[in-house]
Write an enzyme that holds these catalytic residues in place. Structure first.
Site, PDB file in Angstrom:
ATOM      1  N   LEU A  17      -5.134  12.701   0.009  1.00 24.56           N
ATOM      2  CA  LEU A  17      -5.795  11.977  -1.094  1.00 24.56           C
ATOM      3  C   LEU A  17      -5.985  10.508  -0.693  1.00 24.56           C
ATOM      4  O   LEU A  17      -5.399   9.603  -1.259  1.00 24.56           O
ATOM      5  CB  LEU A  17      -4.967  12.093  -2.384  1.00 24.56           C
ATOM      6  CG  LEU A  17      -5.695  11.686  -3.658  1.00 24.56           C
ATOM      7  CD1 LEU A  17      -6.684  12.752  -4.088  1.00 24.56           C
ATOM      8  CD2 LEU A  17      -4.690  11.407  -4.792  1.00 24.56           C
TER       9      LEU A  17
ATOM     10  N   ARG B  50      -9.178   7.627   0.827  1.00 23.19           N
ATOM     11  CA  ARG B  50     -10.436   7.108   0.257  1.00 23.19           C
ATOM     12  C   ARG B  50     -11.353   8.265  -0.114  1.00 23.19           C
ATOM     13  O   ARG B  50     -11.880   8.334  -1.226  1.00 23.19           O
ATOM     14  CB  ARG B  50     -11.120   6.191   1.285  1.00 23.19           C
ATOM     15  CG  ARG B  50     -10.396   4.885   1.519  1.00 23.19           C
ATOM     16  CD  ARG B  50     -11.013   4.147   2.683  1.00 23.19           C
ATOM     17  NE  ARG B  50     -10.723   4.816   3.927  1.00 23.19           N
ATOM     18  CZ  ARG B  50      -9.925   4.335   4.893  1.00 23.19           C
ATOM     19  NH1 ARG B  50      -9.378   3.150   4.766  1.00 23.19           N
ATOM     20  NH2 ARG B  50      -9.695   5.026   5.988  1.00 23.19           N
ATOM     21  N   ILE B  51     -11.582   9.176   0.844  1.00 26.73           N
ATOM     22  CA  ILE B  51     -12.511  10.287   0.597  1.00 26.73           C
ATOM     23  C   ILE B  51     -11.897  11.288  -0.381  1.00 26.73           C
ATOM     24  O   ILE B  51     -12.565  11.761  -1.314  1.00 26.73           O
ATOM     25  CB  ILE B  51     -12.903  10.963   1.931  1.00 26.73           C
ATOM     26  CG1 ILE B  51     -13.699   9.970   2.799  1.00 26.73           C
ATOM     27  CG2 ILE B  51     -13.719  12.227   1.683  1.00 26.73           C
ATOM     28  CD1 ILE B  51     -13.948  10.430   4.230  1.00 26.73           C
TER      29      ILE B  51
ATOM     30  N   ARG C  76       1.758  12.891   2.792  1.00 24.89           N
ATOM     31  CA  ARG C  76       3.119  12.660   3.277  1.00 24.89           C
ATOM     32  C   ARG C  76       4.023  12.094   2.193  1.00 24.89           C
ATOM     33  O   ARG C  76       5.218  12.159   2.291  1.00 24.89           O
ATOM     34  CB  ARG C  76       3.077  11.762   4.514  1.00 24.89           C
ATOM     35  CG  ARG C  76       2.452  12.483   5.716  1.00 24.89           C
ATOM     36  CD  ARG C  76       2.115  11.546   6.824  1.00 24.89           C
ATOM     37  NE  ARG C  76       1.137  10.553   6.387  1.00 24.89           N
ATOM     38  CZ  ARG C  76       0.638   9.596   7.166  1.00 24.89           C
ATOM     39  NH1 ARG C  76       1.038   9.523   8.418  1.00 24.89           N
ATOM     40  NH2 ARG C  76      -0.249   8.743   6.706  1.00 24.89           N
TER      41      ARG C  76
ATOM     42  N   ARG D 153     -11.692  17.290   9.685  1.00 23.61           N
ATOM     43  CA  ARG D 153     -11.791  17.588  11.120  1.00 23.61           C
ATOM     44  C   ARG D 153     -11.505  19.074  11.341  1.00 23.61           C
ATOM     45  O   ARG D 153     -10.597  19.637  10.721  1.00 23.61           O
ATOM     46  CB  ARG D 153     -10.768  16.778  11.925  1.00 23.61           C
ATOM     47  CG  ARG D 153     -11.138  15.313  12.113  1.00 23.61           C
ATOM     48  CD  ARG D 153     -12.253  15.107  13.137  1.00 23.61           C
ATOM     49  NE  ARG D 153     -12.542  13.711  13.361  1.00 23.61           N
ATOM     50  CZ  ARG D 153     -13.501  12.998  12.767  1.00 23.61           C
ATOM     51  NH1 ARG D 153     -14.305  13.572  11.880  1.00 23.61           N
ATOM     52  NH2 ARG D 153     -13.686  11.728  13.060  1.00 23.61           N
TER      53      ARG D 153
ATOM     54  N   ASP E  93     -17.807  21.777   6.964  1.00 22.48           N
ATOM     55  CA  ASP E  93     -18.709  20.785   7.566  1.00 22.48           C
ATOM     56  C   ASP E  93     -18.268  20.463   8.996  1.00 22.48           C
ATOM     57  O   ASP E  93     -19.006  19.818   9.739  1.00 22.48           O
ATOM     58  CB  ASP E  93     -18.692  19.496   6.714  1.00 22.48           C
ATOM     59  CG  ASP E  93     -19.693  18.448   7.202  1.00 22.48           C
ATOM     60  OD1 ASP E  93     -20.839  18.832   7.548  1.00 22.48           O
ATOM     61  OD2 ASP E  93     -19.337  17.264   7.262  1.00 22.48           O
TER      62      ASP E  93
ATOM     63  N   GLU F  31     -17.011  21.735  17.986  1.00 19.47           N
ATOM     64  CA  GLU F  31     -18.401  21.373  17.646  1.00 19.47           C
ATOM     65  C   GLU F  31     -19.184  21.020  18.896  1.00 19.47           C
ATOM     66  O   GLU F  31     -18.622  20.397  19.804  1.00 19.47           O
ATOM     67  CB  GLU F  31     -18.383  20.160  16.695  1.00 19.47           C
ATOM     68  CG  GLU F  31     -17.782  20.496  15.360  1.00 19.47           C
ATOM     69  CD  GLU F  31     -17.592  19.271  14.471  1.00 19.47           C
ATOM     70  OE1 GLU F  31     -18.134  18.199  14.787  1.00 19.47           O
ATOM     71  OE2 GLU F  31     -16.903  19.397  13.468  1.00 19.47           O
TER      72      GLU F  31
ATOM     73  N   HIS G 145     -21.668  19.142  10.471  1.00 22.77           N
ATOM     74  CA  HIS G 145     -20.961  17.847  10.424  1.00 22.77           C
ATOM     75  C   HIS G 145     -21.890  16.739   9.880  1.00 22.77           C
ATOM     76  O   HIS G 145     -22.179  15.763  10.566  1.00 22.77           O
ATOM     77  CB  HIS G 145     -20.436  17.471  11.821  1.00 22.77           C
ATOM     78  CG  HIS G 145     -19.329  16.458  11.782  1.00 22.77           C
ATOM     79  ND1 HIS G 145     -18.302  16.436  12.686  1.00 22.77           N
ATOM     80  CD2 HIS G 145     -19.087  15.416  10.938  1.00 22.77           C
ATOM     81  CE1 HIS G 145     -17.475  15.430  12.410  1.00 22.77           C
ATOM     82  NE2 HIS G 145     -17.940  14.804  11.355  1.00 22.77           N
TER      83      HIS G 145
HETATM   84  P1  NAP Z   1      -7.809   7.749   4.598  1.00 20.98           P
HETATM   85  O1  NAP Z   1      -8.213   6.865   3.484  1.00 20.98           O
HETATM   86  O2  NAP Z   1      -6.953   7.202   5.684  1.00 20.98           O
HETATM   87  O3  NAP Z   1      -7.111   9.008   3.942  1.00 20.98           O
HETATM   88  C1  NAP Z   1      -6.401   9.954   4.654  1.00 20.98           C
HETATM   89  C2  NAP Z   1      -5.409  10.629   3.723  1.00 20.98           C
HETATM   90  O4  NAP Z   1      -4.746  11.674   4.453  1.00 20.98           O
HETATM   91  C3  NAP Z   1      -4.338   9.692   3.181  1.00 20.98           C
HETATM   92  O5  NAP Z   1      -4.302   9.834   1.790  1.00 20.98           O
HETATM   93  C4  NAP Z   1      -3.036  10.179   3.788  1.00 20.98           C
HETATM   94  O6  NAP Z   1      -2.052  10.152   2.788  1.00 20.98           O
HETATM   95  C5  NAP Z   1      -3.336  11.615   4.200  1.00 20.98           C
HETATM   96  N1  NAP Z   1      -2.626  11.982   5.421  1.00 20.98           N
HETATM   97  C6  NAP Z   1      -2.531  11.266   6.566  1.00 20.98           C
HETATM   98  N2  NAP Z   1      -1.795  11.927   7.464  1.00 20.98           N
HETATM   99  C7  NAP Z   1      -1.399  13.077   6.862  1.00 20.98           C
HETATM  100  C8  NAP Z   1      -0.591  14.154   7.287  1.00 20.98           C
HETATM  101  N3  NAP Z   1      -0.009  14.183   8.505  1.00 20.98           N
HETATM  102  N4  NAP Z   1      -0.411  15.177   6.426  1.00 20.98           N
HETATM  103  C9  NAP Z   1      -0.971  15.144   5.191  1.00 20.98           C
HETATM  104  N5  NAP Z   1      -1.742  14.135   4.753  1.00 20.98           N
HETATM  105  C10 NAP Z   1      -1.937  13.113   5.574  1.00 20.98           C
HETATM  106  O7  NAP Z   1      -9.065   8.361   5.338  1.00 20.98           O
HETATM  107  P2  NAP Z   1     -10.511   8.682   4.722  1.00 20.98           P
HETATM  108  O8  NAP Z   1     -11.382   7.507   4.859  1.00 20.98           O
HETATM  109  O9  NAP Z   1     -10.341   9.324   3.377  1.00 20.98           O
HETATM  110  O10 NAP Z   1     -11.013   9.774   5.798  1.00 20.98           O
HETATM  111  C11 NAP Z   1     -10.316  11.002   5.952  1.00 20.98           C
HETATM  112  C12 NAP Z   1     -10.860  11.753   7.154  1.00 20.98           C
HETATM  113  O11 NAP Z   1     -12.131  12.302   6.852  1.00 20.98           O
HETATM  114  C13 NAP Z   1     -11.111  10.921   8.408  1.00 20.98           C
HETATM  115  O12 NAP Z   1      -9.916  10.714   9.148  1.00 20.98           O
HETATM  116  C14 NAP Z   1     -12.136  11.729   9.165  1.00 20.98           C
HETATM  117  O13 NAP Z   1     -11.529  12.559  10.120  1.00 20.98           O
HETATM  118  C15 NAP Z   1     -12.783  12.594   8.081  1.00 20.98           C
HETATM  119  N6  NAP Z   1     -14.227  12.287   7.941  1.00 20.98           N
HETATM  120  C16 NAP Z   1     -15.147  13.269   8.088  1.00 20.98           C
HETATM  121  C17 NAP Z   1     -16.494  12.991   7.959  1.00 20.98           C
HETATM  122  C18 NAP Z   1     -17.560  14.040   8.099  1.00 20.98           C
HETATM  123  O14 NAP Z   1     -18.676  13.694   8.503  1.00 20.98           O
HETATM  124  N7  NAP Z   1     -17.314  15.276   7.748  1.00 20.98           N
HETATM  125  C19 NAP Z   1     -16.907  11.685   7.710  1.00 20.98           C
HETATM  126  C20 NAP Z   1     -15.939  10.701   7.544  1.00 20.98           C
HETATM  127  C21 NAP Z   1     -14.597  11.016   7.655  1.00 20.98           C
HETATM  128  P3  NAP Z   1      -0.514   9.884   3.128  1.00 20.98           P
HETATM  129  O15 NAP Z   1      -0.499   8.619   3.959  1.00 20.98           O
HETATM  130  O16 NAP Z   1       0.123   9.765   1.796  1.00 20.98           O
HETATM  131  O17 NAP Z   1      -0.041  11.087   3.896  1.00 20.98           O
END
Ligand code: NAP
Length: 316
Positions: A152, A154-155, A175, A232, A256, A261, A279
């Site tokens: 949970l 940003r996305i 976590r 991912r 996605d 990929e 993607h």
């Molecule tokens: P973010 O704000 O850093 O959020 C990541 C979340 O994952 C945090 O809430 C974190 O919470 C949790 N997390 C981190 N490590 C974890 C673990 N080991 N087990 C369980 N939860 C964990 O990142 P975001 O901006 O939302 O982006 C998330 C991901 O989306 C990116 O890293 C990227 O790979 C993917 N993405 C995909 C696309 C696409 O085109 N499909 C585009 C952009 C991004 P805690 O710290 O509380 O664990």
């Protein structure tokens, strides 16, 4: 002053590559037919590296760039960057958070709608002329169902807001519990899967989350459950997912991102209860331009001796 040398390891859109070429001495490692020759001739001068969110930068490439100061990732996910190695060498890493959040969340909602309400299948039904022979299938009401979000951030939060507006219940895991968040925290991923109708993967990729969604988690999600992944491909054990879909262990999947990929397993491509996107999470003109601007701003700030607008959290 001579422009700093930058090495580019991924294909870049013109709205990023053109200004990059105007401001720096760029070396296109991605396109180079003689990569060792390029590194031998220019590697010693390179001070910056630009890569895509999905690209992997091996440490043996970085070993050949002894003057490297900054990696600027054109994407938010930096699971392809060896962060501990960069910390040891004092290499800064910038990325493009926030500007893509809404678009990626929209794609997650799209996948919930396409799988739950069967829109992709219904579109094929009309195109094939089937509607003239029989009525369409009934699908699943989304309001009142539970979406479990893995990650949970940003996305994840932007997905939760959207699905809550569709009257779905939201639960999440990560976590740790997040203070001030109006959604139910479930510490264990299997427990979250058991209570979810849609399990939505939104955490970072990389070694720490590799195959977090495995056969056990998919079994807990069960026949009522759909898996959605916009994060991912590495986070889901793809072979286990194919088996779970083939055996009816889970209901459906909306994906996605994939493990290898742009290769998508043939088994997934032939399934009717699976929606596959190439993607496209951040793939709008507006957002890719904003990502390009932030990728450039990270480089410009570094070479001006200023703090990066978006340094990755591990290096702050
Ligand atoms: P973010 O704000 O850093 O959020 C990541 C979340 O994952 C945090 O809430 C974190 O919470 C949790 N997390 C981190 N490590 C974890 C673990 N080991 N087990 C369980 N939860 C964990 O990142 P975001 O901006 O939302 O982006 C998330 C991901 O989306 C990116 O890293 C990227 O790979 C993917 N993405 C995909 C696309 C696409 O085109 N499909 C585009 C952009 C991004 P805690 O710290 O509380 O664990």
């Amino acid at each position: 002053m001579t422009a700093p040398d930058i090495i580019v390891t991924a294909p870049l859109p013109p709205f990023l590559y053109d200004p990059l070429k105007a401001a720096y001495r760029c070396h296109d490692y991605f396109q180079a037919s003689d990569k060792p020759g390029l590194l031998a001739a220019e590697g010693g001068r390179v001070r910056g590296l630009v890569q895509g969110g999905g690209s992997v930068t091996p440490t043996d490439l970085l070993d050949r760039l002894p003057a490297l100061e900054i990696i600027s990732v054109f994407g938010v996910g930096y699971d392809g960057v060896p962060v501990d190695y960069c910390r040891r060498r004092g290499i800064r890493v910038g990325h493009t958070p926030d500007v893509l959040t809404d678009d990626v969340a929209d794609v997650a909602v799209g996948l919930v709608l396409m799988t739950g309400r069967g829109f992709a299948k219904a579109d094929r039904f009309v195109r094939a002329g089937e509607w003239e022979r029989r009525g369409p299938e009934l699908t699943t009401k989304l309001g009142g169902k539970t979406a479990g979000i893995l990650g949970l951030g940003r996305i994840g939060k932007a997905i939760a807001e959207r699905l809550a507006a569709m009257k779905m219940s939201i639960a999440y895991t990560g976590r740790q519990a997040q203070p001030g968040v109006p959604y139910r925290f479930v510490p264990d991923l299997k427990a979250l899967a058991s209570l979810s109708d849609f399990l939505i993967v939104a955490c970072p990729g990389g070694a720490a989350t590799r195959h977090l969604v495995n056969a056990d988690v998919l079994a807990a999600l069960g026949k009522k459950g759909t898996i959605v992944n916009i994060a991912r491909g590495s986070i889901i054990d793809e072979a286990a997912l194919v088996r779970a879909l083939e055996t009816g262990t889970v209901k459906a999947a909306g994906l996605d991102v994939f493990e290898n990929e742009p290769k998508v397993p043939e088994a997934l491509r032939s399934m009717d209860n699976v929606v596959l996107l190439p993607h496209v999470g951040s793939g709008t003109n507006e957002t890719r331009k904003a990502m390009g601007d932030l990728c450039l701003a990270n480089l410009a700030a570094h070479f001006a001796g200023e703090p990066l607008p978006a340094l990755i959290p591990e290096l702050r």
